[in-house]
Design a protein around this motif. Structure first.
Motif, PDB file in Angstrom:
ATOM      1  N   ARG A 143      20.283  14.538 -53.975  1.00  0.00           N
ATOM      2  CA  ARG A 143      21.173  13.383 -53.873  1.00  0.00           C
ATOM      3  C   ARG A 143      20.459  12.220 -53.179  1.00  0.00           C
ATOM      4  NH1 ARG A 143      26.516  12.265 -54.307  1.00  0.00           N
ATOM      5  NH2 ARG A 143      26.940  14.402 -54.908  1.00  0.00           N
ATOM      6  N   PHE A 144      19.673  12.536 -52.153  1.00  0.00           N
ATOM      7  CA  PHE A 144      18.954  11.492 -51.442  1.00  0.00           C
ATOM      8  C   PHE A 144      17.758  10.983 -52.247  1.00  0.00           C
ATOM      9  CE2 PHE A 144      21.473  12.644 -47.847  1.00  0.00           C
ATOM     10  CZ  PHE A 144      21.364  11.606 -46.930  1.00  0.00           C
ATOM     11  N   TRP A 145      17.043  11.906 -52.904  1.00  0.00           N
ATOM     12  CA  TRP A 145      15.842  11.541 -53.651  1.00  0.00           C
ATOM     13  C   TRP A 145      15.898  12.144 -55.056  1.00  0.00           C
ATOM     14  CZ3 TRP A 145      15.568  12.596 -48.397  1.00  0.00           C
ATOM     15  CH2 TRP A 145      15.179  11.491 -47.613  1.00  0.00           C
ATOM     16  N   PRO A 146      16.665  11.519 -55.948  1.00  0.00           N
ATOM     17  CA  PRO A 146      16.837  12.074 -57.295  1.00  0.00           C
ATOM     18  C   PRO A 146      15.550  12.131 -58.107  1.00  0.00           C
ATOM     19  CG  PRO A 146      17.828   9.884 -57.110  1.00  0.00           C
ATOM     20  CD  PRO A 146      17.470  10.304 -55.727  1.00  0.00           C
ATOM     21  N   ALA A 147      14.532  11.375 -57.718  1.00  0.00           N
ATOM     22  CA  ALA A 147      13.281  11.374 -58.472  1.00  0.00           C
ATOM     23  C   ALA A 147      12.362  12.528 -58.092  1.00  0.00           C
ATOM     24  CB  ALA A 147      12.547  10.045 -58.272  1.00  0.00           C
ATOM     25  N   TRP A 148      12.727  13.276 -57.049  1.00  0.00           N
ATOM     26  CA  TRP A 148      11.871  14.396 -56.646  1.00  0.00           C
ATOM     27  C   TRP A 148      11.863  15.467 -57.735  1.00  0.00           C
ATOM     28  CZ3 TRP A 148      12.241  16.129 -50.842  1.00  0.00           C
ATOM     29  CH2 TRP A 148      11.723  15.109 -50.025  1.00  0.00           C
ATOM     30  N   ALA A 155      10.336  23.539 -52.378  1.00  0.00           N
ATOM     31  CA  ALA A 155       9.382  23.772 -51.291  1.00  0.00           C
ATOM     32  C   ALA A 155      10.047  23.609 -49.925  1.00  0.00           C
ATOM     33  CB  ALA A 155       8.202  22.816 -51.422  1.00  0.00           C
ATOM     34  N   LEU A 156      11.033  22.723 -49.849  1.00  0.00           N
ATOM     35  CA  LEU A 156      11.734  22.517 -48.585  1.00  0.00           C
ATOM     36  C   LEU A 156      12.965  23.399 -48.460  1.00  0.00           C
ATOM     37  CD1 LEU A 156      11.541  18.621 -48.214  1.00  0.00           C
ATOM     38  CD2 LEU A 156      10.000  20.349 -47.293  1.00  0.00           C
ATOM     39  N   TYR A 173      19.706  14.542 -40.540  1.00  0.00           N
ATOM     40  CA  TYR A 173      18.244  14.573 -40.596  1.00  0.00           C
ATOM     41  C   TYR A 173      17.734  13.677 -41.724  1.00  0.00           C
ATOM     42  CZ  TYR A 173      13.565  16.465 -41.508  1.00  0.00           C
ATOM     43  OH  TYR A 173      12.212  16.597 -41.739  1.00  0.00           O
ATOM     44  N   LEU A 174      18.346  13.771 -42.894  1.00  0.00           N
ATOM     45  CA  LEU A 174      17.902  12.976 -44.033  1.00  0.00           C
ATOM     46  C   LEU A 174      18.240  11.503 -43.854  1.00  0.00           C
ATOM     47  CD1 LEU A 174      18.834  15.398 -46.961  1.00  0.00           C
ATOM     48  CD2 LEU A 174      16.620  15.092 -45.843  1.00  0.00           C
ATOM     49  N   LEU A 175      19.381  11.216 -43.256  1.00  0.00           N
ATOM     50  CA  LEU A 175      19.741   9.819 -43.012  1.00  0.00           C
ATOM     51  C   LEU A 175      18.746   9.152 -42.061  1.00  0.00           C
ATOM     52  CD1 LEU A 175      23.635   9.977 -42.671  1.00  0.00           C
ATOM     53  CD2 LEU A 175      22.332   8.727 -44.400  1.00  0.00           C
ATOM     54  N   GLU A 176      18.316   9.893 -41.053  1.00  0.00           N
ATOM     55  CA  GLU A 176      17.352   9.337 -40.100  1.00  0.00           C
ATOM     56  C   GLU A 176      16.022   8.988 -40.759  1.00  0.00           C
ATOM     57  OE1 GLU A 176      17.096  12.439 -37.256  1.00  0.00           O
ATOM     58  OE2 GLU A 176      18.894  11.824 -36.128  1.00  0.00           O
ATOM     59  N   GLU A 181      10.227   8.494 -46.635  1.00  0.00           N
ATOM     60  CA  GLU A 181      10.283   9.705 -47.459  1.00  0.00           C
ATOM     61  C   GLU A 181       9.257  10.738 -47.015  1.00  0.00           C
ATOM     62  OE1 GLU A 181       9.615  10.749 -52.179  1.00  0.00           O
ATOM     63  OE2 GLU A 181      10.394   8.782 -51.606  1.00  0.00           O
ATOM     64  N   ALA A 182       8.083  10.293 -46.615  1.00  0.00           N
ATOM     65  CA  ALA A 182       7.035  11.235 -46.204  1.00  0.00           C
ATOM     66  C   ALA A 182       7.431  12.021 -44.964  1.00  0.00           C
ATOM     67  CB  ALA A 182       5.733  10.480 -45.960  1.00  0.00           C
ATOM     68  N   ALA A 183       8.264  11.412 -44.107  1.00  0.00           N
ATOM     69  CA  ALA A 183       8.652  12.085 -42.865  1.00  0.00           C
ATOM     70  C   ALA A 183       9.562  13.268 -43.121  1.00  0.00           C
ATOM     71  CB  ALA A 183       9.350  11.088 -41.936  1.00  0.00           C
ATOM     72  N   VAL A 184      10.242  13.289 -44.260  1.00  0.00           N
ATOM     73  CA  VAL A 184      11.151  14.408 -44.559  1.00  0.00           C
ATOM     74  C   VAL A 184      10.380  15.721 -44.574  1.00  0.00           C
ATOM     75  CG1 VAL A 184      12.750  15.371 -46.243  1.00  0.00           C
ATOM     76  CG2 VAL A 184      12.705  12.903 -45.850  1.00  0.00           C
TER      77      VAL A 184
END
Length: 205
Positions: A143-148, A155-156, A173-176, A181-184
């Motif tokens: 939902r946060f990153w539909p292109a993943w 993997a996560l 966590y995702l909102l922060e 994106e790399a920090a996720v």
């Protein structure tokens, strides 16, 4: 058939997993109002409760949140609680209980509730809403990153043991990191290695 035209649902599980949000979502989906009643309010007596329930608007869901915070067994948890346990039972399905009512009760501690409060007729269905499963985490990541890709998501999500984190903790966590994106992925081990604060509080209580 002589069956009272009303229905009760008990939503139970750790905090932060959408019990109240589920009620709000159902109300939105069907165009209903939500009437939230605080059973621990000092001004709420047996008579006042019956009056309020008798004046519920049509097409409304009744929500009684955190019912475990009101009674310990059948005794009030606090001297400020004026509502009696029997008064609550009678209001839910007694002779004067209204028809056409859908009631939702929520609790974080199912084991602390008196069986009379949650028996069929008062809580016809018990619905557990537990902490996040790997599939739920995967759904939130998409939902946060539909292109993943599926590989990125898996993997996560595969590294989150079921029951460790609340959905609210994962969402926060995702909102922060919504602008990083790399920090996720970089910070993911810290998320998985730190149990949800509410889970720690529940374990200590």
């Amino acid at each position: 058939m002589g069956i009272p035209y009303r229905r009760g649902y008990l939503l139970h599980g750790p905090p932060g997993n959408g019990k109240s949000s589920l009620v709000a979502a159902l109300a939105g989906a069907y165009g209903l109002n939500v009437c939230v009643l605080n059973l621990a309010a000092p001004e709420l007596t047996d008579d006042r409760l019956n009056t309020l329930l008798g004046n519920l608007p049509r097409r409304a869901l009744l929500l009684l949140e955190d019912i475990d915070a009101v009674f310990v067994g059948r005794e009030p948890r606090s001297p400020a609680v004026k509502l009696s346990f029997n008064g609550l039972l009678n209001a839910l399905d007694g002779v004067a209980a209204g028809e056409g009512r859908v009631t939702f009760m929520t609790t974080n501690h199912l084991s602390g509730l008196d069986p009379a409060l949650i028996r069929p007729g008062r809580a016809d269905r018990h619905l557990p809403l537990g902490n996040a499963t790997p599939d739920q985490v995967a759904g939130m990541l998409r939902r946060f990153w539909p292109a993943w890709t599926d590989a990125q998501v898996q993997a996560l999500s595969a590294g989150v043991p079921g029951g460790l984190l609340s959905m609210a903790r994962v969402q926060e966590y995702l909102l922060e990191r919504r602008h990083d994106e790399a920090a996720v992925g970089r910070d993911w081990p810290a998320l998985v290695g730190t149990p949800c604060p509410t889970r720690l509080l529940l374990a200590a209580s």
